[in-house]
Design a protein around this motif. Structure first.
Motif, PDB file in Angstrom:
ATOM      1  N   LEU A   1       0.826  -1.206   0.000  1.00 29.96           N
ATOM      2  CA  LEU A   1       0.000   0.000   0.000  1.00 29.96           C
ATOM      3  C   LEU A   1       0.862   1.259   0.000  1.00 29.96           C
ATOM      4  CD1 LEU A   1      -2.853   1.173   0.133  1.00 29.96           C
ATOM      5  CD2 LEU A   1      -2.652   1.168   2.622  1.00 29.96           C
ATOM      6  N   SER A   2       1.985   1.231   0.703  1.00 29.25           N
ATOM      7  CA  SER A   2       2.867   2.409   0.699  1.00 29.25           C
ATOM      8  C   SER A   2       3.419   2.684  -0.695  1.00 29.25           C
ATOM      9  CB  SER A   2       4.009   2.197   1.694  1.00 29.25           C
ATOM     10  OG  SER A   2       4.857   1.133   1.278  1.00 29.25           O
ATOM     11  N   LEU A   3       3.666   1.644  -1.473  1.00 30.30           N
ATOM     12  CA  LEU A   3       4.120   1.846  -2.856  1.00 30.30           C
ATOM     13  C   LEU A   3       3.036   2.478  -3.715  1.00 30.30           C
ATOM     14  CD1 LEU A   3       6.017  -1.523  -3.440  1.00 30.30           C
ATOM     15  CD2 LEU A   3       7.030   0.736  -3.135  1.00 30.30           C
ATOM     16  N   ALA A   4       1.782   2.172  -3.389  1.00 33.60           N
ATOM     17  CA  ALA A   4       0.687   2.741  -4.173  1.00 33.60           C
ATOM     18  C   ALA A   4       0.308   4.139  -3.713  1.00 33.60           C
ATOM     19  CB  ALA A   4      -0.537   1.819  -4.086  1.00 33.60           C
ATOM     20  N   VAL A   5       0.458   4.446  -2.422  1.00 37.40           N
ATOM     21  CA  VAL A   5       0.013   5.729  -1.882  1.00 37.40           C
ATOM     22  C   VAL A   5       1.041   6.821  -2.105  1.00 37.40           C
ATOM     23  CG1 VAL A   5      -0.576   6.944   0.250  1.00 37.40           C
ATOM     24  CG2 VAL A   5      -1.514   4.665  -0.204  1.00 37.40           C
ATOM     25  N   PHE A   6       2.304   6.547  -1.809  1.00 37.83           N
ATOM     26  CA  PHE A   6       3.341   7.577  -1.844  1.00 37.83           C
ATOM     27  C   PHE A   6       4.005   7.615  -3.220  1.00 37.83           C
ATOM     28  CE2 PHE A   6       3.207   6.054   2.622  1.00 37.83           C
ATOM     29  CZ  PHE A   6       2.705   7.217   3.194  1.00 37.83           C
ATOM     30  N   ASP A   7       4.450   8.824  -3.584  1.00 40.42           N
ATOM     31  CA  ASP A   7       5.078   9.006  -4.892  1.00 40.42           C
ATOM     32  C   ASP A   7       6.535   8.545  -4.904  1.00 40.42           C
ATOM     33  OD1 ASP A   7       2.726  10.055  -5.847  1.00 40.42           O
ATOM     34  OD2 ASP A   7       3.258  12.113  -5.304  1.00 40.42           O
ATOM     35  N   GLY A   8       7.282   8.885  -3.873  1.00 44.11           N
ATOM     36  CA  GLY A   8       8.700   8.535  -3.865  1.00 44.11           C
ATOM     37  C   GLY A   8       8.950   7.177  -3.226  1.00 44.11           C
ATOM     38  N   TRP A   9      10.241   6.937  -2.905  1.00 43.29           N
ATOM     39  CA  TRP A   9      10.648   5.668  -2.302  1.00 43.29           C
ATOM     40  C   TRP A   9      10.994   5.816  -0.822  1.00 43.29           C
ATOM     41  CZ3 TRP A   9      10.229   1.158  -4.837  1.00 43.29           C
ATOM     42  CH2 TRP A   9      10.101   1.195  -6.223  1.00 43.29           C
ATOM     43  N   THR A  10      10.948   7.041  -0.311  1.00 37.58           N
ATOM     44  CA  THR A  10      11.350   7.243   1.083  1.00 37.58           C
ATOM     45  C   THR A  10      10.367   6.590   2.050  1.00 37.58           C
ATOM     46  OG1 THR A  10      12.376   9.339   0.466  1.00 37.58           O
ATOM     47  CG2 THR A  10      11.945   8.958   2.807  1.00 37.58           C
ATOM     48  N   GLN A  11       9.093   6.885   1.874  1.00 39.51           N
ATOM     49  CA  GLN A  11       8.093   6.330   2.797  1.00 39.51           C
ATOM     50  C   GLN A  11       7.992   4.802   2.721  1.00 39.51           C
ATOM     51  OE1 GLN A  11       7.613   8.952   0.899  1.00 39.51           O
ATOM     52  NE2 GLN A  11       6.844  10.660   2.139  1.00 39.51           N
ATOM     53  N   PRO A  12       7.993   4.159   1.529  1.00 40.13           N
ATOM     54  CA  PRO A  12       7.990   2.685   1.508  1.00 40.13           C
ATOM     55  C   PRO A  12       9.187   2.069   2.216  1.00 40.13           C
ATOM     56  CG  PRO A  12       7.312   3.530  -0.619  1.00 40.13           C
ATOM     57  CD  PRO A  12       7.758   4.711   0.179  1.00 40.13           C
ATOM     58  N   LEU A  13      10.366   2.695   2.041  1.00 40.82           N
ATOM     59  CA  LEU A  13      11.540   2.179   2.748  1.00 40.82           C
ATOM     60  C   LEU A  13      11.401   2.370   4.252  1.00 40.82           C
ATOM     61  CD1 LEU A  13      14.425   3.361   0.385  1.00 40.82           C
ATOM     62  CD2 LEU A  13      13.476   1.059   0.632  1.00 40.82           C
ATOM     63  N   MET A  14      10.787   3.472   4.666  1.00 35.17           N
ATOM     64  CA  MET A  14      10.569   3.679   6.097  1.00 35.17           C
ATOM     65  C   MET A  14       9.599   2.637   6.666  1.00 35.17           C
ATOM     66  SD  MET A  14      10.291   7.853   6.238  1.00 35.17           S
ATOM     67  CE  MET A  14       9.881   7.863   7.983  1.00 35.17           C
ATOM     68  N   VAL A  15       8.566   2.287   5.896  1.00 33.84           N
ATOM     69  CA  VAL A  15       7.625   1.255   6.340  1.00 33.84           C
ATOM     70  C   VAL A  15       8.330  -0.089   6.484  1.00 33.84           C
ATOM     71  CG1 VAL A  15       5.565  -0.039   5.682  1.00 33.84           C
ATOM     72  CG2 VAL A  15       5.626   2.435   5.383  1.00 33.84           C
ATOM     73  N   ALA A  16       9.136  -0.466   5.489  1.00 34.39           N
ATOM     74  CA  ALA A  16       9.872  -1.729   5.569  1.00 34.39           C
ATOM     75  C   ALA A  16      10.854  -1.727   6.739  1.00 34.39           C
ATOM     76  CB  ALA A  16      10.614  -1.980   4.254  1.00 34.39           C
ATOM     77  N   GLY A  17      11.550  -0.607   6.941  1.00 39.97           N
ATOM     78  CA  GLY A  17      12.470  -0.522   8.070  1.00 39.97           C
ATOM     79  C   GLY A  17      11.764  -0.603   9.412  1.00 39.97           C
ATOM     80  N   LEU A  18      10.571   0.021   9.493  1.00 38.91           N
ATOM     81  CA  LEU A  18       9.799  -0.054  10.737  1.00 38.91           C
ATOM     82  C   LEU A  18       9.405  -1.495  11.050  1.00 38.91           C
ATOM     83  CD1 LEU A  18       8.165   1.272  13.047  1.00 38.91           C
ATOM     84  CD2 LEU A  18       6.269   1.494  11.414  1.00 38.91           C
ATOM     85  N   ILE A  19       8.946  -2.242  10.059  1.00 36.11           N
ATOM     86  CA  ILE A  19       8.527  -3.631  10.284  1.00 36.11           C
ATOM     87  C   ILE A  19       9.716  -4.492  10.700  1.00 36.11           C
ATOM     88  CG2 ILE A  19       7.600  -5.671   9.140  1.00 36.11           C
ATOM     89  CD1 ILE A  19       5.855  -3.805   7.473  1.00 36.11           C
ATOM     90  N   ILE A  20      10.850  -4.331  10.021  1.00 36.74           N
ATOM     91  CA  ILE A  20      12.037  -5.124  10.380  1.00 36.74           C
ATOM     92  C   ILE A  20      12.518  -4.771  11.780  1.00 36.74           C
ATOM     93  CG2 ILE A  20      14.440  -5.564   9.773  1.00 36.74           C
ATOM     94  CD1 ILE A  20      13.661  -5.153   6.846  1.00 36.74           C
ATOM     95  N   GLY A  21      12.529  -3.466  12.114  1.00 40.54           N
ATOM     96  CA  GLY A  21      12.971  -3.058  13.443  1.00 40.54           C
ATOM     97  C   GLY A  21      12.059  -3.583  14.549  1.00 40.54           C
ATOM     98  N   LEU A  22      10.741  -3.552  14.306  1.00 41.77           N
ATOM     99  CA  LEU A  22       9.813  -4.081  15.308  1.00 41.77           C
ATOM    100  C   LEU A  22       9.961  -5.590  15.472  1.00 41.77           C
ATOM    101  CD1 LEU A  22       6.510  -2.079  14.664  1.00 41.77           C
ATOM    102  CD2 LEU A  22       8.094  -1.879  16.579  1.00 41.77           C
ATOM    103  N   GLU A  23      10.219  -6.295  14.373  1.00 43.16           N
ATOM    104  CA  GLU A  23      10.432  -7.742  14.483  1.00 43.16           C
ATOM    105  C   GLU A  23      11.671  -8.048  15.319  1.00 43.16           C
ATOM    106  OE1 GLU A  23       8.983 -10.610  13.606  1.00 43.16           O
ATOM    107  OE2 GLU A  23       7.204  -9.459  13.111  1.00 43.16           O
TER     108      GLU A  23
END
Length: 649
Positions: free
Chosen positions: A296-318
């Motif tokens: 969904l972040s790839l579809a909502v946001f225009d750039g790549w910053t927010q999708p990478l932040m979402v992926a980093g958040l999930i990995i960090g929480l895991e």
């Protein structure tokens, strides 16, 4: 039990297992709600007990807990459904971003490795087609010339031939009706299962004691202690695990929702709840649900910053959950090995589908705990349990039988460096000797193999004897050096006192003559089974203090000669080495005769066995034995106590 009976029992057990699996598969419509209800009852039971400790009646506690929990679950699922509906309506608005993402990936592949591979495949395909066409032209006969001149245009189509009509559009009413009916049926089925689960949960929480008593009565009063322990362990382990798992998953979902809200991703409640629910599925659940917010972040946001932040958040929480929260609250596991849990997850998913995937862990824990308390099914706990007790003696014996002396010596050296001489003899070498005797009695080791194994064990025993002697020599040298240092220090202090004093006081010289060495204390030992028992007594001798003189007799002398020898030597006690298996009758007979001939003789019977093996001490003590020992440490302590000899530190 002969081979035919063993084969019949093996077939009967296999057939019973097949029937059980078939029953689980065909009765899943009844068993799945029941298992899910038991899972929720285990999870909610600690909360009910907490309210009962606050002096609330159990009925009121069950009503409060179930109403709060199921109301909260209903509200959460309603909000999740609402979020999911809004997401489905909003997805067409993100079509432009999705197309741009696809175009970007496609443009990135052009001119790169993918484009080169695609071009190469196309060239190969074209060449293959050209070669095939050339072969067909060379083989086939010449085609007849066309009757139409080359410069003549083709004739127009016949106007009398009707033009093809487009196919009528499909009628969408039937498909929509089918989808609607299927959705309503699925919803009704889900609501029915939920209602059954709620009723079962309330009943299980209210009638917990009654259900426990019925299970104990079904198992029989002969297994009262075993059944009670198994039920307590199942209830305690699964309840604690599920409650802590629900707490960890809830914290994970809350933290994920808060993090996604800060990043700016919409529908954070949906992703938080889905993440908390999917984490109940071991290993793969968190990563399945992680794809959805990243997509969904790839579809909502225009750039790549927010999708990478979402992926980093999930990995960090895991990482935070796996390394901090889980070990802090309940640990990484529930007493089942990782490989066994993966196999169990595969089995229950194949059997019951998605719900089996969720129920796999608690069901596996129940099975492992129950099998641990059933002697005939103890192998299940051995195969699936997480931590098994160390079996160094089994490893040593296997290497002995395989003829791998280097690996055997490596096992001995590792145990010696880690645990010392006494533990190595008691936990590795002596049990390996017991296994050698057992396998030889069963006919699985011939005389030559038994001889080689015993010679290797004897050489190992001699090596450990030398190690023990070196350790004792080092201890004596250290003690002598400390005594000499103390004497020198005392001498200097005396000289300083003499120099500072006015009167000269004669100092008595300390006699440096060696103190008389006390005579050794005789202890007589009888090896009932020749070489193996004599070797066990040699291991015992290594651990004894030097003041004790152990006299080992391995010959088959008559009882009269043995009694005469005992009357002449007058030992402090008599040791009878009776290695398992067998030899209990011979040990009891010898104890009775010696007790009758020499009433005041102290008898120590050593029933050498495997670690954790119980001893039949009552019958031996009734026959006249004073003590019964199963390990070298026990035998050494008895001998030291009986002879009143101090052990060197």
């Amino acid at each position: 039990m002969d081979a035919q009976q063993r084969s019949y029992l093996a077939f009967l057990r296999f057939f019973t297992a097949l029937l059980l699996v078939a029953a689980l598969y065909f009765a899943q419509e009844v068993l799945v709600p029941l298992a899910l209800s038991a899972l929720l009852a285990f999870m909610l039971n600690p909360l009910v007990k907490l309210l009962c400790r606050c002096r609330l009646p159990r009925t009121l506690s069950v009503v409060i807990v179930t109403m709060l929990v199921f109301t909260l679950m209903g509200c959460v699922f309603w909000m999740v459904g609402k979020e999911l509906h809004h997401l489905a309506n909003a997805l067409p608005n993100y079509r432009h971003n999705i197309q741009e993402r696809v175009s970007a990936v496609r443009n990135a592949s052009e001119g790169g490795t993918i484009a080169r591979l695609r071009s190469m495949v196309a060239d190969i395909s074209t060449s293959a087609l050209d070669v095939s066409a050339g072969r067909q032209k060379a083989v086939s006969p010449s085609a007849p010339a066309s009757t139409t001149p080359a410069d003549q245009p083709p004739s127009p189509p016949d106007k009398t031939t009707p033009a093809p009509q487009p196919a009528p559009p499909p009628v969408e009413g039937g498909m929509a009706s089918k989808i609607l009916n299927g959705s309503l049926a699925f919803l009704a089925n889900g609501l029915g299962v939920a209602a059954v689960v709620i009723v079962f949960v309330i009943f299980m929480l209210l009638r917990q004691e009654d259900i426990s008593h019925r299970i104990v009565g079904l198992a029989g009063f002969s297994r009262l202690t075993t059944t009670s322990r198994a039920m307590d362990e199942i209830g305690g382990r699964i309840s604690r695990y599920l409650l802590m798992l629900a707490t960890v998953n809830s914290l994970y979902g809350v933290m994920l929702a808060i993090g996604l809200a800060f990043i700016g991703l919409p529908y954070v409640l949906l992703w938080g709840v889905l993440a908390a629910l999917f984490r109940f599925i071991p290993y793969i659940g968190p990563w399945i649900v992680a794809v959805l917010p990243i997509g969904l972040s790839l579809a909502v946001f225009d750039g790549w910053t927010q999708p990478l932040m979402v992926a980093g958040l999930i990995i960090g929480l895991e990482l935070l959950t796996n390394m901090v929260l889980e070990p802090l609250l309940y640990g990484h596991s529930v007493g089942v090995s990782d490989f066994a849990l993966l196999v169990a997850i595969t089995f229950w998913t194949w059997l019951w589908g998605g719900l089996g995937l969720v129920l796999a862990t608690p069901l596996t824990v129940c099975i492992v705990v129950i099998c641990k308390y059933i002697p005939s099914l103890a192998w299940v706990d051995v195969l699936m349990g997480e931590k098994q007790p160390p079996q160094a003696h089994l490893m040593a014996f296997r290497r002995l039988v395989a003829g791998d002396e280097d690996a055997f010596q490596s096992t001995i050296q590792e145990s010696f460096e880690k645990n010392g001489v006494e533990a190595t003899l008691d936990q590795v070498v002596l049990p390996a000797l017991v296994l050698t005797r057992r396998e030889a009695m069963l006919g699985k080791l011939d005389e030559e193999e038994q001889k080689e194994v015993i010679e290797t064990i004897q050489a190992t025993s001699q090596y450990l004897r030398e190690c023990q002697a070196e350790a004792m020599d080092e201890a004596r040298e250290t003690e002598a050096a400390a005594a000499a240092e103390a004497e020198e220090k005392e001498k200097k202090e005396n000289e300083e006192n003499l120099e500072n004093s006015d009167a000269v006081t004669p100092v008595a010289e300390v006699s440096t003559a060696d103190e008389p060495v006390p005579p050794p204390i005789p202890v007589f030992a009888r090896a009932l089974h020749g070489q193996v028992d004599a070797l066990a007594l040699e291991m015992l001798e290594i651990l004894l203090p030097p003041q004790i003189e152990l006299q080992v007799s391995a010959d088959d002398r008559l009882i009269g000669e043995l009694v005469e020898n005992l009357n002449e030597s007058r030992p402090a006690l008599m040791i009878i080495s009776a290695m398992r298996p067998g030899s209990i009758m011979a040990a009891e007979t010898l104890c009775r005769r010696l007790h009758h001939k020499i009433p005041g003789l102290k008898l120590l019977v050593c029933r050498w066995g495997l670690p954790g093996q119980q001893s039949t001490a009552k019958s031996l003590k009734d026959a006249g034995a004073t003590w019964v020992a199963t390990t070298l440490e026990e035998a050494r302590n008895v001998i030291v106590e009986a002879t009143d000899v101090q052990l060197s530190p």
